[in-house]
Scaffold this active site. Structure first.
Site, PDB file in Angstrom:
ATOM      1  N   ARG A 199       0.231  -0.689  17.014  1.00 23.10           N
ATOM      2  CA  ARG A 199      -0.664  -0.502  15.868  1.00 23.10           C
ATOM      3  C   ARG A 199      -1.089  -1.814  15.220  1.00 23.10           C
ATOM      4  O   ARG A 199      -2.170  -1.902  14.631  1.00 23.10           O
ATOM      5  CB  ARG A 199       0.015   0.398  14.825  1.00 23.10           C
ATOM      6  CG  ARG A 199       0.201   1.826  15.299  1.00 23.10           C
ATOM      7  CD  ARG A 199       0.995   2.633  14.296  1.00 23.10           C
ATOM      8  NE  ARG A 199       1.341   3.961  14.810  1.00 23.10           N
ATOM      9  CZ  ARG A 199       2.271   4.740  14.297  1.00 23.10           C
ATOM     10  NH1 ARG A 199       2.962   4.330  13.227  1.00 23.10           N
ATOM     11  NH2 ARG A 199       2.538   5.908  14.823  1.00 23.10           N
ATOM     12  N   CYS A 239       1.866   9.255  10.811  1.00 20.24           N
ATOM     13  CA  CYS A 239       1.529  10.623  10.408  1.00 20.24           C
ATOM     14  C   CYS A 239       1.048  10.700   8.959  1.00 20.24           C
ATOM     15  O   CYS A 239       0.112  11.448   8.648  1.00 20.24           O
ATOM     16  CB  CYS A 239       2.722  11.544  10.641  1.00 20.24           C
ATOM     17  SG  CYS A 239       4.290  10.913  10.010  1.00 20.24           S
ATOM     18  N   GLN A 289       8.265  13.614   2.695  1.00 18.14           N
ATOM     19  CA  GLN A 289       8.159  13.724   4.134  1.00 18.14           C
ATOM     20  C   GLN A 289       9.176  14.688   4.745  1.00 18.14           C
ATOM     21  O   GLN A 289      10.358  14.677   4.405  1.00 18.14           O
ATOM     22  CB  GLN A 289       8.259  12.336   4.768  1.00 18.14           C
ATOM     23  CG  GLN A 289       7.099  11.457   4.337  1.00 18.14           C
ATOM     24  CD  GLN A 289       7.117  10.063   4.938  1.00 18.14           C
ATOM     25  OE1 GLN A 289       6.887   9.097   4.229  1.00 18.14           O
ATOM     26  NE2 GLN A 289       7.383   9.936   6.223  1.00 18.14           N
ATOM     27  N   SER A 315      10.948  16.626  10.402  1.00 17.59           N
ATOM     28  CA  SER A 315      10.415  16.399  11.746  1.00 17.59           C
ATOM     29  C   SER A 315       9.906  14.988  11.942  1.00 17.59           C
ATOM     30  O   SER A 315       9.769  14.526  13.078  1.00 17.59           O
ATOM     31  CB  SER A 315       9.290  17.394  12.044  1.00 17.59           C
ATOM     32  OG  SER A 315       8.255  17.270  11.084  1.00 17.59           O
ATOM     33  N   GLY A 316       9.632  14.278  10.848  1.00 15.76           N
ATOM     34  CA  GLY A 316       9.213  12.882  10.958  1.00 15.76           C
ATOM     35  C   GLY A 316      10.280  11.998  11.567  1.00 15.76           C
ATOM     36  O   GLY A 316       9.989  10.911  12.080  1.00 15.76           O
ATOM     37  N   LYS A 366       4.356   0.345   7.190  1.00 14.82           N
ATOM     38  CA  LYS A 366       3.426   0.928   8.168  1.00 14.82           C
ATOM     39  C   LYS A 366       2.233   1.558   7.461  1.00 14.82           C
ATOM     40  O   LYS A 366       1.076   1.371   7.864  1.00 14.82           O
ATOM     41  CB  LYS A 366       4.130   1.992   9.014  1.00 14.82           C
ATOM     42  CG  LYS A 366       5.125   1.468  10.020  1.00 14.82           C
ATOM     43  CD  LYS A 366       5.805   2.638  10.733  1.00 14.82           C
ATOM     44  CE  LYS A 366       6.919   2.174  11.644  1.00 14.82           C
ATOM     45  NZ  LYS A 366       7.623   3.329  12.285  1.00 14.82           N
ATOM     46  N   ARG A 422      12.252  11.418   1.694  1.00 12.69           N
ATOM     47  CA  ARG A 422      12.539  12.429   2.717  1.00 12.69           C
ATOM     48  C   ARG A 422      13.024  13.710   2.033  1.00 12.69           C
ATOM     49  O   ARG A 422      13.908  13.657   1.169  1.00 12.69           O
ATOM     50  CB  ARG A 422      13.606  11.914   3.677  1.00 12.69           C
ATOM     51  CG  ARG A 422      13.897  12.830   4.839  1.00 12.69           C
ATOM     52  CD  ARG A 422      12.791  12.833   5.866  1.00 12.69           C
ATOM     53  NE  ARG A 422      12.765  11.611   6.668  1.00 12.69           N
ATOM     54  CZ  ARG A 422      11.801  11.325   7.533  1.00 12.69           C
ATOM     55  NH1 ARG A 422      10.786  12.162   7.694  1.00 12.69           N
ATOM     56  NH2 ARG A 422      11.835  10.206   8.221  1.00 12.69           N
ATOM     57  N   HIS A 430       4.147  17.245   5.819  1.00  9.62           N
ATOM     58  CA  HIS A 430       4.288  16.187   4.816  1.00  9.62           C
ATOM     59  C   HIS A 430       3.385  16.478   3.616  1.00  9.62           C
ATOM     60  O   HIS A 430       2.273  17.007   3.774  1.00  9.62           O
ATOM     61  CB  HIS A 430       3.864  14.832   5.392  1.00  9.62           C
ATOM     62  CG  HIS A 430       4.832  14.246   6.369  1.00  9.62           C
ATOM     63  ND1 HIS A 430       6.086  14.741   6.605  1.00  9.62           N
ATOM     64  CD2 HIS A 430       4.708  13.143   7.178  1.00  9.62           C
ATOM     65  CE1 HIS A 430       6.703  13.989   7.511  1.00  9.62           C
ATOM     66  NE2 HIS A 430       5.884  13.024   7.875  1.00  9.62           N
TER      67      HIS A 430
END
Length: 295
Positions: A73, A102, A129, A132-133, A177, A199, A206
């Site tokens: 990225r 995401c 979040q 599943s992240g 990020k 989280r 999310h």
């Protein structure tokens, strides 16, 4: 039709991608000798540490790589593509396409129609979040009382600051990020962005609280968003309505009372679908169309 392969089919993103492409991919085990001679496109849904070597092998064999990890990225040679935002950059001469985080995918899908009206001046973000992240381990942590690595404490019936490692500036890796990738996709390398990531014990969608300042006042925001095919306006979006849906849900939009041209958004999207697998699927479709147009 372009022939596809997938590495990471046992992970949560890989499984989601297989739902969208059930009959097309050739599945690879990343630990086996890798021969990509029978495919045109390779989807990679594995960790950023494992991705670069395999991606290089695939590109050397003439394969286009669509990477869902963070490995490329920041690489200036490869585009960062979010289909609702910059799908126009896709062509079949690209060797590798990197897909965004995401949170960034969900956030900028929601804000993209507004950026066509006015440039963004500042963003303040809080993220909530889903498990599943963190992949399969995150979903497993929802079921047990004890702490599971990489989490700092139990996730079940709990919330905590994002588990990614903090850097010298005090931001965790996830927050860095989001800042970098949002700036890159908006082509605003110095855009002021503040982020706090949390989280939650939620399965897969999310939620994002975004306070966004634009350079100009924007009228009829709800109508602008409602007319976008990727967005659903909802009075009170929540993870259960977003789960399994391709749309991003936006609601309770408020004009900020303290700062000019500033608006407050509540945004919810499926982390595995709109946040990851659907991006890869839409890139594949665009590459397919680009190939057919050259025949």
């Amino acid at each position: 039709m372009l022939k596809t392969g997938l590495i990471g089919h046992k992970g949560v993103c890989g499984k989601e991608l297989l739902k969208l492409l059930p009959t097309l991919p050739k599945l690879y085990n990343r630990n086996d000798p890798l021969d990509f001679s029978k495919i045109d496109i390779l989807f990679m849904a594995i960790s950023e540490t494992q991705t670069p070597d395999i991606a290089e092998k695939a590109m050397n064999q003439g394969v286009i790589v669509i990477d869902l990890s963070s490995a490329f990225r920041r690489h200036s040679s490869y585009p960062l593509i979010l289909p609702p935002v910059n799908l126009n950059l896709i062509n079949n001469s690209l060797k590798l396409i990197s897909l965004p985080n995401c949170v960034v995918s969900i956030l900028l899908t929601a804000l993209n129609p507004l950026t066509k009206i006015s440039k963004i001046k500042k963003i303040i973000i809080s993220t909530y979040q889903a498990a599943s992240g963190a992949g399969k381990v995150g979903l497993e942590a929802l079921k047990v009382e004890e702490t599971i690595t990489p989490f700092p404490c139990p996730l079940k019936d709990n919330i905590f600051l994002h588990e990614s490692k903090k850097n010298s500036n005090g931001l965790c890796g996830e927050e860095e990020k989001i800042i970098f990738e949002t700036r890159k996709l908006l082509n605003q390398p110095k855009l002021p962005i503040s982020v706090r990531c949390v989280r939650l014990p939620i399965k897969r969608a999310h939620s994002i609280h975004a306070i966004v300042t634009f350079e100009q006042k924007i009228h009829n925001i709800s109508e602008l968003l409602r007319n976008n095919k990727h967005i659903k306006i909802h009075p009170s979006p929540h993870p259960l309505i977003a789960e399994g849906k391709e749309d991003v849900f936006v609601g309770d939009i408020r004009e900020d009372l303290n700062e000019k041209n500033t608006y407050d958004f509540w945004i919810v999207g499926d982390q595995l679908l709109r946040g990851a697998a659907l991006n890869a699927f839409e890139v594949y479709n665009e590459l397919q169309n680009a190939t057919l147009s050259t025949l």
